[in-house]
Design a protein around this motif. Sequence first.
Motif, short mmCIF file in Angstrom:
data_model
loop_
_atom_site.label_atom_id
_atom_site.label_comp_id
_atom_site.label_asym_id
_atom_site.label_seq_id
_atom_site.Cartn_x
_atom_site.Cartn_y
_atom_site.Cartn_z
N MET A 192 -19.92 4.08 -65.76
CA MET A 192 -19.74 3.76 -64.35
C MET A 192 -19.43 2.28 -64.13
O MET A 192 -18.74 1.90 -63.19
CB MET A 192 -21.00 4.15 -63.57
N LEU A 193 -19.99 1.42 -65.01
CA LEU A 193 -19.74 -0.01 -64.90
C LEU A 193 -18.25 -0.34 -65.03
O LEU A 193 -17.72 -1.11 -64.21
CB LEU A 193 -20.56 -0.78 -65.94
N ILE A 247 -16.87 -4.78 -52.59
CA ILE A 247 -17.18 -3.51 -53.25
C ILE A 247 -18.45 -2.88 -52.69
O ILE A 247 -18.64 -1.65 -52.76
CB ILE A 247 -17.31 -3.71 -54.78
N PHE A 248 -19.32 -3.67 -52.09
CA PHE A 248 -20.60 -3.15 -51.60
C PHE A 248 -20.48 -2.51 -50.22
O PHE A 248 -21.47 -2.01 -49.69
CB PHE A 248 -21.63 -4.29 -51.56
N PHE A 263 -26.25 0.44 -56.86
CA PHE A 263 -26.38 -0.94 -56.41
C PHE A 263 -26.42 -1.91 -57.59
O PHE A 263 -25.69 -2.91 -57.62
CB PHE A 263 -27.63 -1.09 -55.55
N PHE A 264 -27.25 -1.63 -58.56
CA PHE A 264 -27.39 -2.56 -59.68
C PHE A 264 -26.18 -2.52 -60.62
O PHE A 264 -25.84 -3.54 -61.23
CB PHE A 264 -28.69 -2.25 -60.45
N ILE A 265 -25.54 -1.38 -60.72
CA ILE A 265 -24.30 -1.32 -61.50
C ILE A 265 -23.22 -2.18 -60.85
O ILE A 265 -22.49 -2.91 -61.52
CB ILE A 265 -23.81 0.13 -61.67
N ARG A 266 -23.17 -2.13 -59.53
CA ARG A 266 -22.18 -2.94 -58.81
C ARG A 266 -22.51 -4.42 -58.90
O ARG A 266 -21.61 -5.27 -58.95
CB ARG A 266 -22.09 -2.48 -57.36
N LEU A 267 -23.79 -4.76 -58.91
CA LEU A 267 -24.17 -6.15 -59.12
C LEU A 267 -23.68 -6.62 -60.49
O LEU A 267 -23.19 -7.74 -60.64
CB LEU A 267 -25.69 -6.32 -59.03
N GLY A 268 -23.84 -5.74 -61.50
CA GLY A 268 -23.36 -6.08 -62.84
C GLY A 268 -21.85 -6.25 -62.87
O GLY A 268 -21.32 -7.18 -63.50
N ALA A 269 -21.13 -5.35 -62.18
CA ALA A 269 -19.67 -5.45 -62.14
C ALA A 269 -19.23 -6.72 -61.43
O ALA A 269 -18.30 -7.41 -61.87
CB ALA A 269 -19.09 -4.22 -61.43
N ALA A 270 -19.91 -7.06 -60.32
CA ALA A 270 -19.58 -8.29 -59.59
C ALA A 270 -19.83 -9.50 -60.46
O ALA A 270 -19.03 -10.45 -60.47
CB ALA A 270 -20.41 -8.37 -58.31
N GLY A 271 -20.94 -9.49 -61.21
CA GLY A 271 -21.24 -10.60 -62.09
C GLY A 271 -20.22 -10.76 -63.20
O GLY A 271 -19.78 -11.88 -63.52
N VAL A 286 -22.45 -16.77 -60.40
CA VAL A 286 -23.08 -15.45 -60.50
C VAL A 286 -24.16 -15.29 -59.43
O VAL A 286 -24.27 -14.23 -58.79
CB VAL A 286 -23.66 -15.24 -61.91
N LEU A 287 -24.97 -16.33 -59.24
CA LEU A 287 -26.01 -16.26 -58.21
C LEU A 287 -25.40 -16.09 -56.82
O LEU A 287 -25.93 -15.34 -55.99
CB LEU A 287 -26.89 -17.51 -58.26
#
Length: 241
Positions: free
Chosen positions: A1-2, A68-69, A92-100, A146-147
């Motif tokens: 999914m990532l 994306i969110f 949510f956390f997968i999208r955070l990883g993708a954004a990062g 990233v932050l």
Amino acid sequence: MLPWETKKIIRNKLWLSTVLVVSGLWGVMIYFAAQKSPAQVLATVNSFWHVLGTLSIGFLILSMTTKIFILDKEEGVREVIVTTPYGRTKVFFIRLGAAGLCTLFLVFLFTAIHLSGAALAVPPGEFTKVVRGCATGLPYVLVGSVLFSIFAACVCTIFQSHTSAVILCGLLYGLTFLLRGNLLMDFSIEWFLEKGFFSYPIRSQEIATEPHLPQLVIWYMILIAGTVLLTRKLQGRRREL
């Protein structure tokens, strides 16, 4: 999914247009600096992240990775995502990883543009110093970027509005260019507005000599942790978990 979420971000062609514009502006800046003196060229090269790089990466984070969110709502599939076995927690956390990941890619891409321009204009002996200076400041740029992508993503999720996230985060992001911390009282509200947001570490040139860096690190950790916890709490109330 990532990989799928990452592709959704990269499909936004705005990043390519921005990279081309930044490359053109960077070339023009170096050209005009070269018309003055070698010292001016070196000063221009060392200031890449001070304004141009920081504004560019902030713009792309707000326009690409943050969007994306809110795509589920725009594409009309929000209800489907919410009713999956994992709810929105995993998404949510997968999208955070993708954004990062996409943010890291953009930072390295701008760093390549920075060093490419320097290689064309700076003498070999000075270019080594430029690379060392870039390597010293790059960790700050990476962490700050990233932050900021995490913070902007949380704000977008909280308000469920990309426009609200762009306005609020863009305002906070730009305050560091308007306020001057060295003229303000330490730890005052104005001081935090100038140094307490993520555009300050991305600029890297100033934070490397920041006397209150440990306190700022603690503040950044509190800000991110508080924003993420608030996002999760609101998602729980809205039955999105």
